[in-house]
Design a protein around this motif. Structure first.
Motif, PDB file in Angstrom:
ATOM      1  N   GLY A 188      20.333  18.628  34.600  1.00 15.72           N
ATOM      2  CA  GLY A 188      20.200  18.845  33.261  1.00 15.72           C
ATOM      3  C   GLY A 188      19.713  17.749  32.195  1.00 15.72           C
ATOM      4  N   GLU A 189      20.489  17.435  31.168  1.00 14.36           N
ATOM      5  CA  GLU A 189      19.741  16.287  30.214  1.00 14.36           C
ATOM      6  C   GLU A 189      19.659  14.973  30.849  1.00 14.36           C
ATOM      7  OE1 GLU A 189      21.050  19.509  27.714  1.00 14.36           O
ATOM      8  OE2 GLU A 189      22.145  18.377  29.634  1.00 14.36           O
ATOM      9  N   LEU A 190      20.327  14.706  32.269  1.00 15.44           N
ATOM     10  CA  LEU A 190      20.500  13.317  32.691  1.00 15.44           C
ATOM     11  C   LEU A 190      19.073  13.179  33.279  1.00 15.44           C
ATOM     12  CD1 LEU A 190      23.909  13.305  34.493  1.00 15.44           C
ATOM     13  CD2 LEU A 190      23.079  12.009  32.601  1.00 15.44           C
ATOM     14  N   LEU A 191      18.245  14.056  33.656  1.00 16.63           N
ATOM     15  CA  LEU A 191      16.884  13.940  33.912  1.00 16.63           C
ATOM     16  C   LEU A 191      15.802  13.186  33.158  1.00 16.63           C
ATOM     17  CD1 LEU A 191      16.378  17.151  36.015  1.00 16.63           C
ATOM     18  CD2 LEU A 191      17.249  15.206  36.831  1.00 16.63           C
ATOM     19  N   ASP A 192      16.400  13.240  31.802  1.00 22.79           N
ATOM     20  CA  ASP A 192      15.756  12.550  30.746  1.00 22.79           C
ATOM     21  C   ASP A 192      16.622  11.293  30.316  1.00 22.79           C
ATOM     22  OD1 ASP A 192      14.672  11.606  28.415  1.00 22.79           O
ATOM     23  OD2 ASP A 192      14.521  13.461  27.130  1.00 22.79           O
ATOM     24  N   PRO A 193      16.066  10.033  30.802  1.00 19.10           N
ATOM     25  CA  PRO A 193      16.912   8.816  30.518  1.00 19.10           C
ATOM     26  C   PRO A 193      17.118   8.411  28.920  1.00 19.10           C
ATOM     27  CG  PRO A 193      14.541   8.246  31.176  1.00 19.10           C
ATOM     28  CD  PRO A 193      14.638   9.841  31.308  1.00 19.10           C
ATOM     29  N   ALA A 194      16.636   9.112  28.386  1.00 13.78           N
ATOM     30  CA  ALA A 194      16.868   9.175  26.829  1.00 13.78           C
ATOM     31  C   ALA A 194      18.056  10.035  26.238  1.00 13.78           C
ATOM     32  CB  ALA A 194      15.597   9.084  25.751  1.00 13.78           C
ATOM     33  N   GLN A 195      18.531  10.967  27.377  1.00  8.26           N
ATOM     34  CA  GLN A 195      19.523  11.703  26.762  1.00  8.26           C
ATOM     35  C   GLN A 195      20.818  11.619  27.581  1.00  8.26           C
ATOM     36  OE1 GLN A 195      18.552  15.950  25.600  1.00  8.26           O
ATOM     37  NE2 GLN A 195      16.423  15.657  26.554  1.00  8.26           N
ATOM     38  N   GLY A 196      21.906  11.801  26.691  1.00 14.62           N
ATOM     39  CA  GLY A 196      23.381  12.029  27.378  1.00 14.62           C
ATOM     40  C   GLY A 196      23.679  13.614  27.673  1.00 14.62           C
ATOM     41  N   LEU A 197      24.733  13.594  28.342  1.00 17.16           N
ATOM     42  CA  LEU A 197      25.368  15.036  28.537  1.00 17.16           C
ATOM     43  C   LEU A 197      25.958  15.591  27.277  1.00 17.16           C
ATOM     44  CD1 LEU A 197      26.734  14.295  31.952  1.00 17.16           C
ATOM     45  CD2 LEU A 197      24.747  15.925  31.438  1.00 17.16           C
ATOM     46  N   PRO A 198      25.741  16.946  27.127  1.00 13.57           N
ATOM     47  CA  PRO A 198      26.293  17.543  25.816  1.00 13.57           C
ATOM     48  C   PRO A 198      27.809  18.079  26.505  1.00 13.57           C
ATOM     49  CG  PRO A 198      24.885  19.319  26.934  1.00 13.57           C
ATOM     50  CD  PRO A 198      24.676  17.566  27.630  1.00 13.57           C
ATOM     51  N   GLU A 199      28.714  18.548  25.655  1.00 18.52           N
ATOM     52  CA  GLU A 199      30.058  18.963  25.531  1.00 18.52           C
ATOM     53  C   GLU A 199      30.198  19.958  26.721  1.00 18.52           C
ATOM     54  OE1 GLU A 199      34.072  18.800  25.291  1.00 18.52           O
ATOM     55  OE2 GLU A 199      32.772  17.569  24.253  1.00 18.52           O
ATOM     56  N   GLU A 200      29.369  20.670  26.683  1.00 22.76           N
ATOM     57  CA  GLU A 200      29.468  21.982  27.806  1.00 22.76           C
ATOM     58  C   GLU A 200      29.118  21.520  29.138  1.00 22.76           C
ATOM     59  OE1 GLU A 200      25.200  22.445  25.679  1.00 22.76           O
ATOM     60  OE2 GLU A 200      27.252  21.985  25.055  1.00 22.76           O
ATOM     61  N   ALA A 201      28.526  20.431  29.367  1.00 25.64           N
ATOM     62  CA  ALA A 201      28.503  19.897  30.703  1.00 25.64           C
ATOM     63  C   ALA A 201      29.532  19.449  31.686  1.00 25.64           C
ATOM     64  CB  ALA A 201      27.340  18.694  30.664  1.00 25.64           C
ATOM     65  N   TYR A 202      30.723  19.160  30.796  1.00 24.31           N
ATOM     66  CA  TYR A 202      31.808  18.609  31.464  1.00 24.31           C
ATOM     67  C   TYR A 202      32.864  19.449  31.815  1.00 24.31           C
ATOM     68  CZ  TYR A 202      29.986  14.052  29.780  1.00 24.31           C
ATOM     69  OH  TYR A 202      29.343  12.972  29.451  1.00 24.31           O
TER      70      TYR A 202
END
Length: 399
Positions: A188-202
Protein backbone atom coordinates in the motif's frame (compact mmCIF):
# COMPACT_ATOMS: atom_id res chain seq x y z
CA UNK A 1 10.95 -47.41 -4.15
CA UNK A 2 9.34 -45.59 -1.24
CA UNK A 3 8.40 -41.97 -1.72
CA UNK A 4 10.66 -39.28 -0.33
CA UNK A 5 9.32 -37.61 2.80
CA UNK A 6 9.16 -33.82 2.74
CA UNK A 7 8.05 -31.52 5.55
CA UNK A 8 6.43 -28.34 4.27
CA UNK A 9 6.47 -25.35 6.64
CA UNK A 10 2.78 -24.68 6.08
CA UNK A 11 1.20 -21.30 6.83
CA UNK A 12 -1.91 -21.82 4.75
CA UNK A 13 -1.00 -19.00 2.38
CA UNK A 14 -0.64 -19.16 -1.39
CA UNK A 15 3.04 -20.10 -1.60
CA UNK A 16 2.90 -22.94 0.91
CA UNK A 17 -0.43 -24.21 -0.48
CA UNK A 18 1.14 -24.40 -3.93
CA UNK A 19 4.20 -26.13 -2.45
CA UNK A 20 2.14 -28.86 -0.76
CA UNK A 21 0.16 -29.63 -3.93
CA UNK A 22 3.10 -29.44 -6.35
CA UNK A 23 5.32 -31.70 -4.26
CA UNK A 24 2.44 -34.16 -3.86
CA UNK A 25 1.97 -34.20 -7.64
CA UNK A 26 5.73 -34.66 -8.05
CA UNK A 27 5.58 -37.87 -6.03
CA UNK A 28 6.66 -36.76 -2.57
CA UNK A 29 5.05 -37.94 0.67
CA UNK A 30 4.11 -34.55 2.07
CA UNK A 31 3.86 -33.69 5.76
CA UNK A 32 2.37 -30.25 6.33
CA UNK A 33 3.57 -28.67 9.59
CA UNK A 34 2.27 -25.36 10.92
CA UNK A 35 4.63 -23.95 13.56
CA UNK A 36 2.52 -21.70 15.78
CA UNK A 37 4.29 -19.05 17.85
CA UNK A 38 1.03 -17.42 18.91
CA UNK A 39 -0.06 -15.83 15.65
CA UNK A 40 -2.71 -18.35 14.57
CA UNK A 41 -6.26 -18.50 15.93
CA UNK A 42 -7.89 -21.91 16.59
CA UNK A 43 -10.12 -21.27 13.57
CA UNK A 44 -7.13 -20.62 11.32
CA UNK A 45 -5.38 -23.77 12.51
CA UNK A 46 -8.49 -25.85 11.85
CA UNK A 47 -8.77 -24.38 8.34
CA UNK A 48 -5.07 -25.07 7.73
CA UNK A 49 -5.58 -28.70 8.65
CA UNK A 50 -8.58 -29.07 6.32
CA UNK A 51 -6.77 -27.42 3.43
CA UNK A 52 -3.55 -29.38 3.91
CA UNK A 53 -5.39 -32.66 3.36
CA UNK A 54 -7.29 -31.22 0.38
CA UNK A 55 -3.94 -30.24 -1.13
CA UNK A 56 -2.64 -33.79 -0.80
CA UNK A 57 -0.68 -33.94 2.44
CA UNK A 58 -0.52 -37.37 4.08
CA UNK A 59 -0.30 -35.74 7.51
CA UNK A 60 -0.88 -32.34 9.06
CA UNK A 61 0.47 -31.22 12.44
CA UNK A 62 0.38 -28.01 14.43
CA UNK A 63 3.62 -27.48 16.31
CA UNK A 64 2.75 -25.11 19.14
CA UNK A 65 5.96 -23.44 20.29
CA UNK A 66 4.45 -20.29 21.79
CA UNK A 67 5.73 -21.00 25.30
CA UNK A 68 9.14 -21.97 23.94
CA UNK A 69 9.22 -18.71 22.00
CA UNK A 70 8.54 -16.76 25.18
CA UNK A 71 11.08 -18.64 27.31
CA UNK A 72 13.86 -18.54 24.73
CA UNK A 73 13.34 -15.15 23.08
CA UNK A 74 10.51 -12.86 24.21
CA UNK A 75 11.65 -12.93 27.82
CA UNK A 76 15.06 -11.60 26.85
CA UNK A 77 13.64 -8.99 24.50
CA UNK A 78 11.66 -7.65 27.46
CA UNK A 79 14.71 -7.80 29.74
CA UNK A 80 16.63 -5.83 27.10
CA UNK A 81 13.81 -3.42 26.11
CA UNK A 82 14.68 -4.44 22.56
CA UNK A 83 13.42 -2.07 19.87
CA UNK A 84 15.11 -2.14 16.48
CA UNK A 85 16.03 1.42 15.47
CA UNK A 86 14.43 2.50 18.77
CA UNK A 87 11.13 1.87 17.01
CA UNK A 88 10.27 -1.68 15.99
CA UNK A 89 9.71 -4.51 18.47
CA UNK A 90 11.35 -7.42 16.68
CA UNK A 91 8.09 -9.23 16.23
CA UNK A 92 7.29 -11.59 13.38
CA UNK A 93 10.92 -11.70 12.29
CA UNK A 94 12.01 -13.23 15.59
CA UNK A 95 9.13 -15.72 15.46
CA UNK A 96 10.46 -17.12 12.18
CA UNK A 97 13.54 -18.48 13.95
CA UNK A 98 11.44 -20.51 16.36
CA UNK A 99 9.13 -21.69 13.63
CA UNK A 100 12.19 -22.91 11.72
CA UNK A 101 13.58 -24.64 14.81
CA UNK A 102 10.25 -26.45 15.32
CA UNK A 103 10.11 -27.53 11.66
CA UNK A 104 13.70 -28.81 11.75
CA UNK A 105 13.00 -30.77 14.94
CA UNK A 106 9.88 -32.33 13.44
CA UNK A 107 11.69 -33.21 10.21
CA UNK A 108 14.35 -35.07 12.16
CA UNK A 109 11.72 -36.88 14.25
CA UNK A 110 9.94 -38.34 11.22
CA UNK A 111 13.10 -39.01 9.23
CA UNK A 112 12.31 -36.54 6.45
CA UNK A 113 14.41 -36.40 3.33
CA UNK A 114 13.60 -32.75 2.65
CA UNK A 115 12.13 -29.58 4.12
CA UNK A 116 10.23 -27.07 1.97
CA UNK A 117 9.13 -23.52 2.63
CA UNK A 118 7.44 -20.79 0.61
CA UNK A 119 9.91 -17.93 0.86
CA UNK A 120 10.81 -15.85 -2.16
CA UNK A 121 14.35 -14.75 -3.00
CA UNK A 122 13.71 -11.10 -2.10
CA UNK A 123 13.15 -11.19 1.64
CA UNK A 124 14.70 -11.99 5.01
CA UNK A 125 12.66 -15.09 5.82
CA UNK A 126 14.51 -17.26 3.31
CA UNK A 127 17.68 -16.62 5.32
CA UNK A 128 16.05 -17.33 8.68
CA UNK A 129 14.62 -20.62 7.47
CA UNK A 130 17.56 -21.86 5.42
CA UNK A 131 20.23 -21.03 8.01
CA UNK A 132 18.29 -22.77 10.77
CA UNK A 133 17.72 -25.87 8.64
CA UNK A 134 21.35 -26.03 7.52
CA UNK A 135 22.51 -26.02 11.15
CA UNK A 136 19.80 -28.07 12.88
CA UNK A 137 18.87 -30.46 10.07
CA UNK A 138 22.17 -31.07 8.25
CA UNK A 139 21.91 -33.35 5.25
CA UNK A 140 18.20 -32.72 4.77
CA UNK A 141 17.45 -31.15 1.39
CA UNK A 142 15.86 -27.67 1.34
CA UNK A 143 13.20 -27.10 -1.34
CA UNK A 144 11.89 -23.62 -2.21
CA UNK A 145 9.72 -23.81 -5.32
CA UNK A 146 8.56 -20.18 -5.29
CA UNK A 147 12.12 -18.89 -4.98
CA UNK A 148 13.83 -21.34 -7.32
CA UNK A 149 11.33 -21.00 -10.17
CA UNK A 150 10.57 -17.28 -9.68
CA UNK A 151 6.87 -18.11 -9.69
CA UNK A 152 4.25 -15.39 -9.92
CA UNK A 153 1.15 -15.42 -7.76
CA UNK A 154 -0.99 -16.01 -10.83
CA UNK A 155 1.05 -19.05 -11.89
CA UNK A 156 0.57 -20.58 -8.46
CA UNK A 157 -3.17 -19.83 -8.38
CA UNK A 158 -3.64 -21.27 -11.87
CA UNK A 159 -1.83 -24.48 -10.90
CA UNK A 160 -3.98 -24.94 -7.80
CA UNK A 161 -7.18 -24.29 -9.74
CA UNK A 162 -6.18 -26.71 -12.50
CA UNK A 163 -5.78 -29.42 -9.87
CA UNK A 164 -9.10 -28.77 -8.20
CA UNK A 165 -8.17 -26.53 -5.28
CA UNK A 166 -9.95 -23.20 -4.99
CA UNK A 167 -9.45 -20.56 -2.30
CA UNK A 168 -9.44 -16.81 -2.04
CA UNK A 169 -5.83 -15.90 -2.77
CA UNK A 170 -6.66 -12.42 -4.03
CA UNK A 171 -3.65 -10.10 -3.95
CA UNK A 172 -4.71 -7.58 -1.35
CA UNK A 173 -3.48 -4.01 -1.08
CA UNK A 174 -1.84 -4.85 2.26
CA UNK A 175 -0.21 -8.03 3.51
CA UNK A 176 -0.22 -8.95 7.18
CA UNK A 177 1.83 -11.18 9.44
CA UNK A 178 0.12 -11.58 12.79
CA UNK A 179 2.07 -12.70 15.86
CA UNK A 180 1.96 -12.52 19.63
CA UNK A 181 4.61 -9.77 19.57
CA UNK A 182 2.90 -7.62 16.96
CA UNK A 183 1.37 -7.50 13.49
CA UNK A 184 3.40 -6.32 10.52
CA UNK A 185 1.72 -4.46 7.66
CA UNK A 186 3.35 -4.29 4.23
CA UNK A 187 2.39 -2.78 0.90
CA UNK A 188 0.00 0.00 0.00
CA UNK A 189 1.10 3.51 0.89
CA UNK A 190 4.30 2.20 2.50
CA UNK A 191 5.75 1.74 -0.98
CA UNK A 192 5.88 5.54 -1.15
CA UNK A 193 8.43 6.72 1.44
CA UNK A 194 6.59 10.02 1.83
CA UNK A 195 3.33 8.41 2.94
CA UNK A 196 2.06 6.67 6.06
CA UNK A 197 -0.67 4.09 6.50
CA UNK A 198 -4.31 5.20 6.61
CA UNK A 199 -6.73 4.09 9.31
CA UNK A 200 -8.22 1.31 7.21
CA UNK A 201 -4.84 -0.39 6.83
CA UNK A 202 -4.77 -1.42 10.48
CA UNK A 203 -6.52 -4.48 11.87
CA UNK A 204 -7.25 -3.02 15.31
CA UNK A 205 -9.15 0.18 15.90
CA UNK A 206 -10.18 2.39 18.80
CA UNK A 207 -13.07 0.91 20.78
CA UNK A 208 -12.34 2.68 24.04
CA UNK A 209 -11.97 6.44 24.41
CA UNK A 210 -11.83 7.19 28.14
CA UNK A 211 -8.39 7.41 29.76
CA UNK A 212 -7.39 4.60 32.09
CA UNK A 213 -4.38 3.41 34.07
CA UNK A 214 -2.50 0.26 33.21
CA UNK A 215 -0.48 -1.29 36.03
CA UNK A 216 2.04 -3.96 35.14
CA UNK A 217 3.85 -5.73 37.96
CA UNK A 218 7.20 -7.34 37.30
CA UNK A 219 9.23 -9.78 39.38
CA UNK A 220 12.86 -10.01 38.31
CA UNK A 221 11.89 -8.52 34.97
CA UNK A 222 9.00 -10.87 34.18
CA UNK A 223 5.31 -9.92 34.21
CA UNK A 224 3.40 -11.37 37.14
CA UNK A 225 0.28 -9.17 37.27
CA UNK A 226 -1.76 -6.86 35.04
CA UNK A 227 -4.06 -4.40 36.82
CA UNK A 228 -3.82 -6.58 39.96
CA UNK A 229 -4.82 -9.73 38.04
CA UNK A 230 -2.06 -12.27 38.68
CA UNK A 231 -0.58 -14.40 35.91
CA UNK A 232 1.64 -17.47 36.08
CA UNK A 233 1.35 -17.92 32.31
CA UNK A 234 3.48 -15.13 30.85
CA UNK A 235 2.00 -15.58 27.37
CA UNK A 236 -1.48 -15.03 28.81
CA UNK A 237 -0.22 -11.87 30.52
CA UNK A 238 1.09 -10.54 27.20
CA UNK A 239 -2.23 -11.37 25.53
CA UNK A 240 -4.10 -9.51 28.29
CA UNK A 241 -1.99 -6.39 27.79
CA UNK A 242 -2.49 -6.66 24.03
CA UNK A 243 -6.26 -6.81 24.54
CA UNK A 244 -6.20 -3.67 26.69
CA UNK A 245 -3.79 -1.70 24.50
CA UNK A 246 -5.41 -2.71 21.21
CA UNK A 247 -8.72 -1.23 22.37
CA UNK A 248 -6.95 2.16 22.24
CA UNK A 249 -5.15 1.35 18.92
CA UNK A 250 -1.83 1.83 20.72
CA UNK A 251 1.45 0.74 19.15
CA UNK A 252 1.10 1.87 15.54
CA UNK A 253 4.20 2.95 13.68
CA UNK A 254 6.38 2.27 10.64
CA UNK A 255 10.03 1.34 10.55
CA UNK A 256 12.65 1.77 7.85
CA UNK A 257 15.56 -0.55 8.43
CA UNK A 258 18.40 -2.49 6.89
CA UNK A 259 17.44 -5.98 5.77
CA UNK A 260 19.75 -8.97 5.99
CA UNK A 261 20.00 -9.08 2.20
CA UNK A 262 21.39 -5.55 2.16
CA UNK A 263 18.57 -3.33 0.93
CA UNK A 264 16.40 -0.96 2.93
CA UNK A 265 12.96 -2.18 3.89
CA UNK A 266 9.90 -0.38 5.21
CA UNK A 267 7.25 -2.07 7.31
CA UNK A 268 4.25 -0.81 9.19
CA UNK A 269 3.13 -2.47 12.38
CA UNK A 270 0.71 -2.41 15.25
CA UNK A 271 2.12 -3.79 18.48
CA UNK A 272 0.24 -2.65 21.57
CA UNK A 273 1.59 -5.25 23.98
CA UNK A 274 5.30 -4.87 23.10
CA UNK A 275 5.16 -1.07 23.21
CA UNK A 276 3.39 -0.99 26.58
CA UNK A 277 5.40 -3.79 28.17
CA UNK A 278 8.79 -2.48 27.08
CA UNK A 279 8.08 1.11 28.14
CA UNK A 280 6.67 -0.06 31.48
CA UNK A 281 9.71 -2.28 32.01
CA UNK A 282 12.11 0.50 30.99
CA UNK A 283 10.37 2.86 33.44
CA UNK A 284 10.81 0.40 36.30
CA UNK A 285 14.47 -0.15 35.41
CA UNK A 286 15.19 3.57 35.60
CA UNK A 287 14.40 3.39 39.30
CA UNK A 288 15.86 -0.02 40.14
CA UNK A 289 19.11 -0.30 38.13
CA UNK A 290 22.33 1.55 38.66
CA UNK A 291 23.61 3.95 36.00
CA UNK A 292 26.17 1.48 34.69
CA UNK A 293 23.79 -1.47 34.80
CA UNK A 294 21.47 0.47 32.51
CA UNK A 295 24.29 1.54 30.23
CA UNK A 296 25.85 -1.89 29.69
CA UNK A 297 22.54 -3.67 29.49
CA UNK A 298 21.51 -1.30 26.69
CA UNK A 299 24.70 -2.12 24.76
CA UNK A 300 24.17 -5.86 25.07
CA UNK A 301 20.45 -5.61 24.30
CA UNK A 302 21.13 -3.68 21.10
CA UNK A 303 23.40 -6.46 19.87
CA UNK A 304 20.97 -9.12 21.04
CA UNK A 305 18.15 -7.59 19.02
CA UNK A 306 20.38 -7.15 15.99
CA UNK A 307 21.47 -10.79 16.09
CA UNK A 308 17.86 -11.96 16.44
CA UNK A 309 16.78 -9.89 13.46
CA UNK A 310 19.68 -11.03 11.31
CA UNK A 311 19.16 -14.77 11.85
CA UNK A 312 22.01 -15.25 14.33
CA UNK A 313 19.94 -16.78 17.15
CA UNK A 314 22.11 -19.94 17.07
CA UNK A 315 25.36 -17.95 17.39
CA UNK A 316 27.08 -19.21 20.59
CA UNK A 317 27.34 -15.69 22.02
CA UNK A 318 23.55 -15.44 22.36
CA UNK A 319 23.26 -17.44 25.62
CA UNK A 320 26.14 -15.37 27.00
CA UNK A 321 24.17 -12.20 26.33
CA UNK A 322 21.04 -13.82 27.77
CA UNK A 323 22.94 -14.61 30.97
CA UNK A 324 23.94 -10.96 31.34
CA UNK A 325 20.38 -9.76 30.64
CA UNK A 326 19.00 -12.23 33.19
CA UNK A 327 21.48 -11.14 35.84
CA UNK A 328 20.54 -7.51 35.27
CA UNK A 329 16.95 -8.25 36.29
CA UNK A 330 17.62 -9.47 39.83
CA UNK A 331 16.25 -6.26 41.37
CA UNK A 332 13.74 -5.30 38.67
CA UNK A 333 10.70 -5.97 40.80
CA UNK A 334 7.77 -3.62 41.24
CA UNK A 335 4.81 -2.05 39.48
CA UNK A 336 5.01 0.35 36.55
CA UNK A 337 2.00 2.60 35.94
CA UNK A 338 1.00 3.94 32.51
CA UNK A 339 -1.89 6.19 31.46
CA UNK A 340 -3.63 5.01 28.28
CA UNK A 341 -5.63 7.04 25.78
CA UNK A 342 -6.61 6.57 22.12
CA UNK A 343 -3.51 6.05 19.94
CA UNK A 344 -1.03 6.65 22.77
CA UNK A 345 0.03 6.52 26.38
CA UNK A 346 2.30 8.20 28.90
CA UNK A 347 4.34 6.92 31.81
CA UNK A 348 3.08 7.80 35.27
CA UNK A 349 5.37 6.26 37.86
CA UNK A 350 6.61 3.17 39.68
CA UNK A 351 6.01 1.47 43.01
CA UNK A 352 8.95 -0.68 44.06
CA UNK A 353 10.75 -1.63 47.25
CA UNK A 354 13.92 -1.58 45.14
CA UNK A 355 13.45 2.04 44.01
CA UNK A 356 16.90 3.66 44.28
CA UNK A 357 15.36 7.12 44.23
CA UNK A 358 14.05 6.46 47.74
CA UNK A 359 17.57 6.79 49.14
CA UNK A 360 17.96 8.28 52.62
CA UNK A 361 20.99 10.22 51.38
CA UNK A 362 18.90 12.93 49.76
CA UNK A 363 15.98 14.01 47.60
CA UNK A 364 17.04 15.35 44.21
CA UNK A 365 16.64 19.12 43.97
CA UNK A 366 15.28 19.34 47.54
CA UNK A 367 17.68 18.53 50.37
CA UNK A 368 20.80 16.46 50.99
CA UNK A 369 21.30 14.17 53.96
CA UNK A 370 24.51 12.37 53.03
CA UNK A 371 26.89 15.33 52.69
CA UNK A 372 27.36 18.89 53.84
CA UNK A 373 27.32 22.09 51.80
CA UNK A 374 31.11 22.39 52.15
CA UNK A 375 31.56 18.80 50.96
CA UNK A 376 29.39 19.55 47.92
CA UNK A 377 31.53 22.59 47.08
CA UNK A 378 34.71 20.54 47.49
CA UNK A 379 33.35 17.80 45.23
CA UNK A 380 32.49 20.32 42.52
CA UNK A 381 35.92 21.91 42.75
CA UNK A 382 37.70 18.55 42.40
CA UNK A 383 35.39 17.53 39.54
CA UNK A 384 36.26 20.72 37.65
CA UNK A 385 40.03 20.15 38.01
CA UNK A 386 40.71 18.68 34.51
CA UNK A 387 38.83 21.55 32.86
CA UNK A 388 40.58 24.18 34.97
CA UNK A 389 43.91 22.63 34.04
CA UNK A 390 43.07 22.64 30.32
CA UNK A 391 41.69 26.17 30.07
CA UNK A 392 44.42 27.46 32.37
CA UNK A 393 46.92 26.15 29.83
CA UNK A 394 44.94 27.39 26.82
CA UNK A 395 43.35 30.66 27.98
CA UNK A 396 42.70 31.87 24.41
CA UNK A 397 40.65 28.82 23.44
CA UNK A 398 36.99 29.74 23.32
CA UNK A 399 33.81 27.66 23.37
Amino acid sequence: MSKKKVVVAFSGGLDTSYTVMKLTQDGYEVYAACANTGGFSPEQLKKNEENAYKLGAVQYVTLDVTQEYYEKSLKYMIFGNVMRNNCYPISVSSERIFQAIAIARYAREIGADAIAHGSTGAGNDQIRFDMTFLVLAPGIEIITLTRDHALSRQEEVDYLNEHGFFADFTKLKYSYNVGIWGTSVCGGELLDPAQGLPEEAYLKHVTRTEESLLKIRFEKGEIVAVNDEEFTDKVAAIQKIEEIGASYAIGRDANVGDTIIGIKGRVGFEAAAPKLIIEAHRLLEKSTLSKWQQYWKDQVANWYGMFLHESQYLEPVMPDMEAMLTSSQRNVTGTAILKLRPYGFETVGVDSDNDLSKSKLGEYGEIQHGWTADEAKGFIKVLSTPLRVYYGTHPDEKR
